[in-house]
Design a protein around this motif. Structure first.
Motif, PDB file in Angstrom:
ATOM      1  N   VAL A 162       0.841  -1.210   0.000  1.00  0.00           N
ATOM      2  CA  VAL A 162       0.000   0.000   0.000  1.00  0.00           C
ATOM      3  C   VAL A 162       0.870   1.253   0.000  1.00  0.00           C
ATOM      4  O   VAL A 162       0.630   2.206  -0.760  1.00  0.00           O
ATOM      5  CB  VAL A 162      -0.947  -0.004   1.218  1.00  0.00           C
ATOM      6  CG1 VAL A 162      -1.652   1.350   1.358  1.00  0.00           C
ATOM      7  CG2 VAL A 162      -1.977  -1.118   1.088  1.00  0.00           C
ATOM      8  N   ILE A 163       1.906   1.268   0.831  1.00  0.00           N
ATOM      9  CA  ILE A 163       2.804   2.424   0.914  1.00  0.00           C
ATOM     10  C   ILE A 163       3.531   2.634  -0.409  1.00  0.00           C
ATOM     11  O   ILE A 163       3.673   3.765  -0.892  1.00  0.00           O
ATOM     12  CB  ILE A 163       3.806   2.237   2.067  1.00  0.00           C
ATOM     13  CG1 ILE A 163       3.086   2.346   3.411  1.00  0.00           C
ATOM     14  CG2 ILE A 163       4.944   3.258   1.987  1.00  0.00           C
ATOM     15  CD1 ILE A 163       3.934   2.000   4.616  1.00  0.00           C
ATOM     16  N   ALA A 164       3.976   1.548  -1.034  1.00  0.00           N
ATOM     17  CA  ALA A 164       4.682   1.652  -2.328  1.00  0.00           C
ATOM     18  C   ALA A 164       3.764   2.239  -3.398  1.00  0.00           C
ATOM     19  O   ALA A 164       4.199   3.075  -4.204  1.00  0.00           O
ATOM     20  CB  ALA A 164       5.192   0.277  -2.759  1.00  0.00           C
ATOM     21  N   VAL A 165       2.511   1.827  -3.410  1.00  0.00           N
ATOM     22  CA  VAL A 165       1.545   2.356  -4.389  1.00  0.00           C
ATOM     23  C   VAL A 165       1.332   3.850  -4.172  1.00  0.00           C
ATOM     24  O   VAL A 165       1.309   4.637  -5.132  1.00  0.00           O
ATOM     25  CB  VAL A 165       0.211   1.593  -4.287  1.00  0.00           C
ATOM     26  CG1 VAL A 165      -0.881   2.298  -5.103  1.00  0.00           C
ATOM     27  CG2 VAL A 165       0.371   0.154  -4.775  1.00  0.00           C
ATOM     28  N   ILE A 166       1.202   4.250  -2.919  1.00  0.00           N
ATOM     29  CA  ILE A 166       1.013   5.677  -2.604  1.00  0.00           C
ATOM     30  C   ILE A 166       2.212   6.499  -3.073  1.00  0.00           C
ATOM     31  O   ILE A 166       2.067   7.556  -3.704  1.00  0.00           O
ATOM     32  CB  ILE A 166       0.789   5.869  -1.086  1.00  0.00           C
ATOM     33  CG1 ILE A 166      -0.539   5.245  -0.662  1.00  0.00           C
ATOM     34  CG2 ILE A 166       0.811   7.358  -0.722  1.00  0.00           C
ATOM     35  CD1 ILE A 166      -0.739   5.220   0.848  1.00  0.00           C
ATOM     36  N   ILE A 167       3.412   6.009  -2.778  1.00  0.00           N
ATOM     37  CA  ILE A 167       4.633   6.745  -3.147  1.00  0.00           C
ATOM     38  C   ILE A 167       4.769   6.835  -4.665  1.00  0.00           C
ATOM     39  O   ILE A 167       5.077   7.902  -5.211  1.00  0.00           O
ATOM     40  CB  ILE A 167       5.871   6.072  -2.528  1.00  0.00           C
ATOM     41  CG1 ILE A 167       5.828   6.175  -1.007  1.00  0.00           C
ATOM     42  CG2 ILE A 167       7.161   6.710  -3.061  1.00  0.00           C
ATOM     43  CD1 ILE A 167       6.867   5.324  -0.297  1.00  0.00           C
ATOM     44  N   ALA A 168       4.543   5.725  -5.366  1.00  0.00           N
ATOM     45  CA  ALA A 168       4.638   5.732  -6.828  1.00  0.00           C
ATOM     46  C   ALA A 168       3.621   6.684  -7.439  1.00  0.00           C
ATOM     47  O   ALA A 168       3.914   7.383  -8.425  1.00  0.00           O
ATOM     48  CB  ALA A 168       4.440   4.320  -7.376  1.00  0.00           C
ATOM     49  N   ALA A 169       2.422   6.744  -6.844  1.00  0.00           N
ATOM     50  CA  ALA A 169       1.390   7.660  -7.338  1.00  0.00           C
ATOM     51  C   ALA A 169       1.815   9.114  -7.152  1.00  0.00           C
ATOM     52  O   ALA A 169       1.609   9.958  -8.035  1.00  0.00           O
ATOM     53  CB  ALA A 169       0.066   7.394  -6.619  1.00  0.00           C
ATOM     54  N   ILE A 170       2.414   9.425  -6.008  1.00  0.00           N
ATOM     55  CA  ILE A 170       2.889  10.793  -5.752  1.00  0.00           C
ATOM     56  C   ILE A 170       3.987  11.164  -6.750  1.00  0.00           C
ATOM     57  O   ILE A 170       3.996  12.271  -7.307  1.00  0.00           O
ATOM     58  CB  ILE A 170       3.407  10.917  -4.302  1.00  0.00           C
ATOM     59  CG1 ILE A 170       2.257  10.739  -3.307  1.00  0.00           C
ATOM     60  CG2 ILE A 170       4.083  12.279  -4.090  1.00  0.00           C
ATOM     61  CD1 ILE A 170       2.698  10.668  -1.857  1.00  0.00           C
ATOM     62  N   ILE A 171       4.910  10.241  -6.995  1.00  0.00           N
ATOM     63  CA  ILE A 171       5.992  10.488  -7.960  1.00  0.00           C
ATOM     64  C   ILE A 171       5.422  10.737  -9.354  1.00  0.00           C
ATOM     65  O   ILE A 171       5.933  11.576 -10.115  1.00  0.00           O
ATOM     66  CB  ILE A 171       6.983   9.303  -7.980  1.00  0.00           C
ATOM     67  CG1 ILE A 171       7.726   9.199  -6.641  1.00  0.00           C
ATOM     68  CG2 ILE A 171       7.979   9.454  -9.127  1.00  0.00           C
ATOM     69  CD1 ILE A 171       8.595  10.383  -6.299  1.00  0.00           C
ATOM     70  N   SER A 172       4.366  10.017  -9.716  1.00  0.00           N
ATOM     71  CA  SER A 172       3.771  10.181 -11.048  1.00  0.00           C
ATOM     72  C   SER A 172       3.203  11.578 -11.252  1.00  0.00           C
ATOM     73  O   SER A 172       3.120  12.067 -12.374  1.00  0.00           O
ATOM     74  CB  SER A 172       2.661   9.144 -11.258  1.00  0.00           C
ATOM     75  OG  SER A 172       1.508   9.439 -10.474  1.00  0.00           O
ATOM     76  N   VAL A 173       2.830  12.239 -10.158  1.00  0.00           N
ATOM     77  CA  VAL A 173       2.285  13.598 -10.223  1.00  0.00           C
ATOM     78  C   VAL A 173       3.412  14.635 -10.223  1.00  0.00           C
ATOM     79  O   VAL A 173       3.364  15.635 -10.951  1.00  0.00           O
ATOM     80  CB  VAL A 173       1.320  13.854  -9.052  1.00  0.00           C
ATOM     81  CG1 VAL A 173       0.865  15.308  -9.032  1.00  0.00           C
ATOM     82  CG2 VAL A 173       0.109  12.927  -9.141  1.00  0.00           C
ATOM     83  N   VAL A 315      12.212  12.134   1.256  1.00  0.00           N
ATOM     84  CA  VAL A 315      11.192  12.795   2.094  1.00  0.00           C
ATOM     85  C   VAL A 315       9.844  12.112   1.915  1.00  0.00           C
ATOM     86  O   VAL A 315       9.119  11.863   2.896  1.00  0.00           O
ATOM     87  CB  VAL A 315      11.096  14.293   1.734  1.00  0.00           C
ATOM     88  CG1 VAL A 315       9.895  14.928   2.429  1.00  0.00           C
ATOM     89  CG2 VAL A 315      12.380  15.025   2.120  1.00  0.00           C
ATOM     90  N   ILE A 316       9.490  11.798   0.664  1.00  0.00           N
ATOM     91  CA  ILE A 316       8.193  11.164   0.403  1.00  0.00           C
ATOM     92  C   ILE A 316       8.124   9.780   1.046  1.00  0.00           C
ATOM     93  O   ILE A 316       7.120   9.427   1.681  1.00  0.00           O
ATOM     94  CB  ILE A 316       7.948  11.055  -1.119  1.00  0.00           C
ATOM     95  CG1 ILE A 316       7.781  12.442  -1.727  1.00  0.00           C
ATOM     96  CG2 ILE A 316       6.697  10.208  -1.401  1.00  0.00           C
ATOM     97  CD1 ILE A 316       7.713  12.442  -3.247  1.00  0.00           C
ATOM     98  N   ILE A 317       9.186   8.990   0.894  1.00  0.00           N
ATOM     99  CA  ILE A 317       9.201   7.656   1.504  1.00  0.00           C
ATOM    100  C   ILE A 317       9.078   7.756   3.021  1.00  0.00           C
ATOM    101  O   ILE A 317       8.272   7.051   3.651  1.00  0.00           O
ATOM    102  CB  ILE A 317      10.488   6.897   1.118  1.00  0.00           C
ATOM    103  CG1 ILE A 317      10.497   6.578  -0.376  1.00  0.00           C
ATOM    104  CG2 ILE A 317      10.614   5.602   1.926  1.00  0.00           C
ATOM    105  CD1 ILE A 317      11.792   5.949  -0.867  1.00  0.00           C
ATOM    106  N   THR A 318       9.862   8.650   3.626  1.00  0.00           N
ATOM    107  CA  THR A 318       9.866   8.784   5.082  1.00  0.00           C
ATOM    108  C   THR A 318       8.503   9.211   5.616  1.00  0.00           C
ATOM    109  O   THR A 318       7.963   8.600   6.546  1.00  0.00           O
ATOM    110  CB  THR A 318      10.944   9.795   5.521  1.00  0.00           C
ATOM    111  OG1 THR A 318      12.222   9.370   5.022  1.00  0.00           O
ATOM    112  CG2 THR A 318      10.999   9.896   7.036  1.00  0.00           C
ATOM    113  N   THR A 319       7.940  10.256   5.035  1.00  0.00           N
ATOM    114  CA  THR A 319       6.653  10.764   5.532  1.00  0.00           C
ATOM    115  C   THR A 319       5.514   9.789   5.255  1.00  0.00           C
ATOM    116  O   THR A 319       4.602   9.642   6.089  1.00  0.00           O
ATOM    117  CB  THR A 319       6.327  12.129   4.896  1.00  0.00           C
ATOM    118  OG1 THR A 319       6.388  12.017   3.465  1.00  0.00           O
ATOM    119  CG2 THR A 319       7.317  13.183   5.347  1.00  0.00           C
ATOM    120  N   THR A 320       5.557   9.101   4.119  1.00  0.00           N
ATOM    121  CA  THR A 320       4.480   8.160   3.791  1.00  0.00           C
ATOM    122  C   THR A 320       4.514   6.944   4.703  1.00  0.00           C
ATOM    123  O   THR A 320       3.470   6.490   5.201  1.00  0.00           O
ATOM    124  CB  THR A 320       4.574   7.706   2.316  1.00  0.00           C
ATOM    125  OG1 THR A 320       4.569   8.851   1.467  1.00  0.00           O
ATOM    126  CG2 THR A 320       3.395   6.820   1.950  1.00  0.00           C
TER     127      THR A 320
END
Length: 332
Positions: A162-173, A315-320
């Motif tokens: 779930v966390i990996a999907v969230i991070i990948a989605a943020i990167i895509s934006v 930062v995204i990985i840590t906060t997510t």
């Protein structure tokens, strides 16, 4: 010349390390009679060599897979593999990461080649995050380390996905281009023609794998040196003493995972030793954050990607990871 220089640097360090091991293991060698070597230096050397021995097999697997991707996989193959719909592409990339089981170091050259071949950056990040985390070997080691506890092993896989999907989605934006540093190697990424003899393409694949290994090797050595220094000269007890409350304890365990730079196939046994000190939420922070980001693979990422992107990704990985674990904490 570039490859030769890298070979000399990396092989020189490895030979020195091997020589030290042989001397230490030799029955005829008495450290006290030849020179005085402090216990901390011997500990540092042992940890450094053990990290290399632990990581190099996975890096080798990674560079050979990268070589196969470079020579035998075309852009058309990858376009068929990754859906055009961005949401499906994010999910697919994270699930496919489980098909490339590698440590957090070994997955880096694979992701580099995939992105260089035209895979979107966010899909590469999905591979990067799930490859070292979501695979049968990691599940089994976690299950065994925690006394055959399906709960922790399943949570590690499920929450990590779930966390990996969230991070990948943020990167895509946030990022539209591949963020790779412009190196001579990446400017001329191409696939050998399929009509060429298999033997010639196999030889080209081996050349690419060797070049990739020496390219990655020097950064692995730098990361291993830093990780060994941290493990030798920074007291784990002093770090653990900072963890008071669920927020701080989870953050401390994530920081410990980053600094120790353990292989994802073995880190569960270290996490299990802290079970009497920290709640499951904090232990999951250690188990999920470490395979996604640690000292070794951070050095390797900075060598391949733009530094700004790496810092943003950190930062995204840590906060997510931290935010997700705090949200689900009441139900754990």
């Amino acid at each position: 010349m570039r490859m030769q220089g890298q070979f000399i640097k990396v092989s020189g360090l490895l030979i020195v390390g091997m020589a030290v091991i042989l001397l230490l293991l030799s029955g005829s060698f008495q450290a006290s009679s030849l020179l005085v070597v402090s216990e901390s230096i011997l500990t540092f050397n042992m940890i450094f060599i053990s990290i290399l021995i632990e990581a190099i097999p996975f890096v080798l697997i990674g560079v050979f897979i990268a070589g196969i991707i470079q020579i035998f996989v075309t852009e058309e193959h990858l376009k068929k593999l990754i859906p055009k719909h961005k949401g499906l592409a994010v999910l697919t990339s994270c699930l496919l990461g489980a098909l490339f089981p590698a440590c957090e170091c070994g997955i880096v050259p694979i992701v580099r080649r995939l992105i260089g071949k035209g895979v979107p950056l966010f899909a590469g990040v999905g591979f990067l995050l799930t490859g070292p985390l979501i695979n049968p070997l990691v599940f089994i080691s976690t299950y065994v380390a925690f006394g055959e506890d399906f709960k922790i092993a399943t949570l590690r896989m499920g929450v990590g996905l779930v966390i990996a999907v969230i991070i990948a989605a943020i990167i895509s934006v946030l990022f539209k281009n591949n963020q790779l540093k412009k190196s001579k190697d990446m400017l001329y990424v191409k696939t050998e023609r399929s009509d060429q003899p298999f033997g010639k393409r196999l030889k080209a694949m081996l050349y690419h794998a060797v070049d990739e290994f020496f390219d990655m090797g020097k950064y692995l050595i730098i990361g291993a040196l830093l990780a060994a220094f941290v493990q030798t000269y920074i007291s784990t007890k002093s770090i653990l003493g900072l963890g008071d409350g669920i927020l701080l304890s989870t953050f401390v365990m994530m920081g410990l995972a980053f600094l120790l730079s353990l292989c994802s196939e073995a880190d569960a046994f270290i996490a299990a030793s802290f079970r009497h000190l920290f709640p499951d939420t904090s232990l999951l922070g250690f188990l999920i954050y470490g395979p996604m980001l640690d000292l070794k693979n951070t050095i390797m990422l900075m060598a391949l990607f733009n530094v700004r992107f790496v810092f943003v990704l950190m930062v995204i990985i840590t906060t997510t990871v931290l935010g997700t674990l705090l949200v689900i904490h009441p139900w754990l």
